[in-house]
Design a protein around this motif. Sequence first.
Motif, PDB file in Angstrom:
ATOM      1  N   GLU A  44     -16.735   4.852   1.440  1.00 35.92           N
ATOM      2  CA  GLU A  44     -16.307   4.451   2.798  1.00 35.92           C
ATOM      3  C   GLU A  44     -14.577   4.205   2.821  1.00 35.92           C
ATOM      4  O   GLU A  44     -13.976   4.616   3.796  1.00 35.92           O
ATOM      5  N   VAL A  45     -14.012   3.812   1.788  1.00 35.39           N
ATOM      6  CA  VAL A  45     -12.475   3.535   1.896  1.00 35.39           C
ATOM      7  C   VAL A  45     -12.037   5.076   1.940  1.00 35.39           C
ATOM      8  O   VAL A  45     -11.057   5.398   2.555  1.00 35.39           O
ATOM      9  N   ARG A  46     -12.591   5.942   0.839  1.00 32.41           N
ATOM     10  CA  ARG A  46     -12.145   7.282   1.013  1.00 32.41           C
ATOM     11  C   ARG A  46     -12.307   8.118   2.479  1.00 32.41           C
ATOM     12  O   ARG A  46     -11.435   8.805   2.921  1.00 32.41           O
ATOM     13  N   MET A  47     -13.521   7.810   2.901  1.00 34.30           N
ATOM     14  CA  MET A  47     -13.647   8.427   4.342  1.00 34.30           C
ATOM     15  C   MET A  47     -12.674   8.083   5.439  1.00 34.30           C
ATOM     16  O   MET A  47     -12.346   8.592   6.378  1.00 34.30           O
ATOM     17  N   LYS A  48     -12.303   6.498   5.420  1.00 30.94           N
ATOM     18  CA  LYS A  48     -11.243   5.800   6.126  1.00 30.94           C
ATOM     19  C   LYS A  48     -10.178   6.554   6.011  1.00 30.94           C
ATOM     20  O   LYS A  48      -9.227   6.920   6.787  1.00 30.94           O
ATOM     21  N   MET A  49      -9.535   7.043   4.684  1.00 30.36           N
ATOM     22  CA  MET A  49      -8.306   7.527   4.242  1.00 30.36           C
ATOM     23  C   MET A  49      -8.352   8.850   5.064  1.00 30.36           C
ATOM     24  O   MET A  49      -7.028   9.478   5.745  1.00 30.36           O
ATOM     25  N   ASP A  50      -9.548   9.566   4.942  1.00 32.35           N
ATOM     26  CA  ASP A  50      -9.571  10.975   5.452  1.00 32.35           C
ATOM     27  C   ASP A  50      -9.404  11.143   7.131  1.00 32.35           C
ATOM     28  O   ASP A  50      -8.740  11.695   7.435  1.00 32.35           O
ATOM     29  N   GLU A  51      -9.983   9.929   7.585  1.00 27.53           N
ATOM     30  CA  GLU A  51      -9.952   9.841   8.893  1.00 27.53           C
ATOM     31  C   GLU A  51      -8.506   9.688   9.474  1.00 27.53           C
ATOM     32  O   GLU A  51      -7.964  10.159  10.433  1.00 27.53           O
ATOM     33  N   LEU A  52      -7.957   8.604   8.935  1.00 27.97           N
ATOM     34  CA  LEU A  52      -6.631   8.229   9.355  1.00 27.97           C
ATOM     35  C   LEU A  52      -5.615   9.326   9.096  1.00 27.97           C
ATOM     36  O   LEU A  52      -4.644   9.334   9.757  1.00 27.97           O
ATOM     37  N   LEU A  53      -5.766   9.989   7.848  1.00 26.41           N
ATOM     38  CA  LEU A  53      -5.050  11.215   7.574  1.00 26.41           C
ATOM     39  C   LEU A  53      -5.165  12.276   8.911  1.00 26.41           C
ATOM     40  O   LEU A  53      -4.010  12.671   9.240  1.00 26.41           O
ATOM     41  N   ALA A  54      -6.398  12.586   9.243  1.00 26.77           N
ATOM     42  CA  ALA A  54      -6.324  13.123  10.348  1.00 26.77           C
ATOM     43  C   ALA A  54      -5.580  12.949  11.558  1.00 26.77           C
ATOM     44  O   ALA A  54      -4.940  13.524  12.367  1.00 26.77           O
ATOM     45  N   GLN A  55      -5.830  11.666  12.003  1.00 29.19           N
ATOM     46  CA  GLN A  55      -5.213  10.911  12.880  1.00 29.19           C
ATOM     47  C   GLN A  55      -3.622  10.900  12.837  1.00 29.19           C
ATOM     48  O   GLN A  55      -2.989  11.298  13.783  1.00 29.19           O
ATOM     49  N   VAL A  90       0.901  -1.193  -0.122  1.00 31.53           N
ATOM     50  CA  VAL A  90       0.063   0.112  -0.020  1.00 31.53           C
ATOM     51  C   VAL A  90       0.781   1.382   0.023  1.00 31.53           C
ATOM     52  O   VAL A  90       0.646   2.159  -0.833  1.00 31.53           O
ATOM     53  N   VAL A  91       1.808   1.288   0.935  1.00 33.42           N
ATOM     54  CA  VAL A  91       2.903   2.486   0.859  1.00 33.42           C
ATOM     55  C   VAL A  91       3.536   2.703  -0.300  1.00 33.42           C
ATOM     56  O   VAL A  91       3.633   3.756  -1.029  1.00 33.42           O
ATOM     57  N   LYS A  92       3.998   1.419  -0.960  1.00 31.64           N
ATOM     58  CA  LYS A  92       4.465   1.354  -2.218  1.00 31.64           C
ATOM     59  C   LYS A  92       3.758   2.124  -3.420  1.00 31.64           C
ATOM     60  O   LYS A  92       4.185   2.855  -4.187  1.00 31.64           O
ATOM     61  N   SER A  93       2.241   1.800  -3.417  1.00 32.79           N
ATOM     62  CA  SER A  93       1.293   2.265  -4.442  1.00 32.79           C
ATOM     63  C   SER A  93       1.318   3.865  -4.289  1.00 32.79           C
ATOM     64  O   SER A  93       1.071   4.227  -5.549  1.00 32.79           O
ATOM     65  N   ASP A  94       1.635   4.409  -3.364  1.00 34.55           N
ATOM     66  CA  ASP A  94       1.510   5.995  -3.230  1.00 34.55           C
ATOM     67  C   ASP A  94       2.875   6.640  -4.105  1.00 34.55           C
ATOM     68  O   ASP A  94       2.502   7.874  -4.372  1.00 34.55           O
ATOM     69  N   PHE A  95       3.713   5.917  -4.190  1.00 32.68           N
ATOM     70  CA  PHE A  95       4.940   6.356  -5.323  1.00 32.68           C
ATOM     71  C   PHE A  95       4.627   6.219  -6.966  1.00 32.68           C
ATOM     72  O   PHE A  95       5.523   6.798  -7.368  1.00 32.68           O
ATOM     73  N   GLU A  96       3.612   5.445  -7.142  1.00 27.43           N
ATOM     74  CA  GLU A  96       3.328   5.368  -8.556  1.00 27.43           C
ATOM     75  C   GLU A  96       2.890   6.665  -9.155  1.00 27.43           C
ATOM     76  O   GLU A  96       3.192   6.834 -10.343  1.00 27.43           O
ATOM     77  N   GLN A  97       2.026   7.328  -8.487  1.00 26.04           N
ATOM     78  CA  GLN A  97       1.536   8.594  -9.274  1.00 26.04           C
ATOM     79  C   GLN A  97       1.393   9.607  -8.119  1.00 26.04           C
ATOM     80  O   GLN A  97       0.923   9.176  -7.091  1.00 26.04           O
ATOM     81  N   PRO A  98       1.306  10.928  -8.449  1.00 28.54           N
ATOM     82  CA  PRO A  98       1.165  11.777  -7.190  1.00 28.54           C
ATOM     83  C   PRO A  98      -0.158  11.961  -6.898  1.00 28.54           C
ATOM     84  O   PRO A  98      -1.385  11.593  -7.430  1.00 28.54           O
ATOM     85  N   GLY A  99      -0.607  12.221  -5.566  1.00 26.51           N
ATOM     86  CA  GLY A  99      -2.039  12.018  -5.115  1.00 26.51           C
ATOM     87  C   GLY A  99      -2.470  10.618  -4.530  1.00 26.51           C
ATOM     88  O   GLY A  99      -1.716   9.691  -4.488  1.00 26.51           O
ATOM     89  N   ASP A 100      -3.554  10.697  -4.159  1.00 29.96           N
ATOM     90  CA  ASP A 100      -4.330   9.691  -3.137  1.00 29.96           C
ATOM     91  C   ASP A 100      -5.009   8.741  -4.093  1.00 29.96           C
ATOM     92  O   ASP A 100      -5.215   7.604  -3.595  1.00 29.96           O
ATOM     93  N   GLU A 101      -4.984   8.826  -5.343  1.00 34.04           N
ATOM     94  CA  GLU A 101      -6.120   8.307  -6.011  1.00 34.04           C
ATOM     95  C   GLU A 101      -5.469   6.846  -6.294  1.00 34.04           C
ATOM     96  O   GLU A 101      -6.233   5.745  -6.393  1.00 34.04           O
ATOM     97  N   ASP A 102      -4.141   6.632  -6.410  1.00 29.71           N
ATOM     98  CA  ASP A 102      -3.637   5.384  -6.720  1.00 29.71           C
ATOM     99  C   ASP A 102      -3.502   4.330  -5.667  1.00 29.71           C
ATOM    100  O   ASP A 102      -3.999   3.304  -5.379  1.00 29.71           O
ATOM    101  N   VAL A 103      -3.546   4.964  -4.138  1.00 31.33           N
ATOM    102  CA  VAL A 103      -3.711   4.349  -2.944  1.00 31.33           C
ATOM    103  C   VAL A 103      -5.325   3.895  -2.757  1.00 31.33           C
ATOM    104  O   VAL A 103      -5.599   2.823  -2.556  1.00 31.33           O
ATOM    105  N   LEU A 104      -6.114   4.685  -3.319  1.00 23.64           N
ATOM    106  CA  LEU A 104      -7.623   4.308  -2.961  1.00 23.64           C
ATOM    107  C   LEU A 104      -7.714   3.349  -4.212  1.00 23.64           C
ATOM    108  O   LEU A 104      -8.505   2.252  -3.683  1.00 23.64           O
TER     109      LEU A 104
END
Length: 105
Positions: free
Chosen positions: A85-96, A53-67
Motif C-alpha cells: 500500500e505504501v509502494r502504491m501510494k508512492m507510485d500515485e504521488l509520483l504520477a501526481q 522523509v526527504v532526507k532519507s532519499d539521499f542515503e542511497q540511490p533509489g526509492d527503497e530507503d524512502v519506502l
Amino acid sequence: MSTFDEREKGFEKKFALDAEQEFKAAARRNRMLGEWAAGLMGLEAVEEYVRAVVKSDFEQPGDEDVLRKVFGDLKDAGVSVTEGEVRMKMDELLAQAREAIKTEG
C-alpha cells in the motif's frame, strides 16, 4: 557545426532536462508522502517529519530507503498499512508530482 552535432547537443539538453524534472518529481513525491504518512500517524510536527522523509532519499540511490523509512515509521506507530500500500501510494504521488511539474513548466 554539423547537423549531427546539433542533434547530439539537442539530445543532451533533453536528457539533462528530463533528469532534472525527474529529480524534482521524486522530491515533491517524498514531501507529499511524508505529509500523507504524518497524517496517518497523527503527528503534529508534520514539516519536521516531511524533512526526515526527504532526507532519507539521499542515503542511497533509489526509492527503497524512502519506502523503508515511511513503512517502518507507520508500522511503529501502529498504523495498519502494508508495504504494498505504501509502494502504491508512492507510485500515485509520483504520477501526481510529474503532472504538476509538467503543468508548471
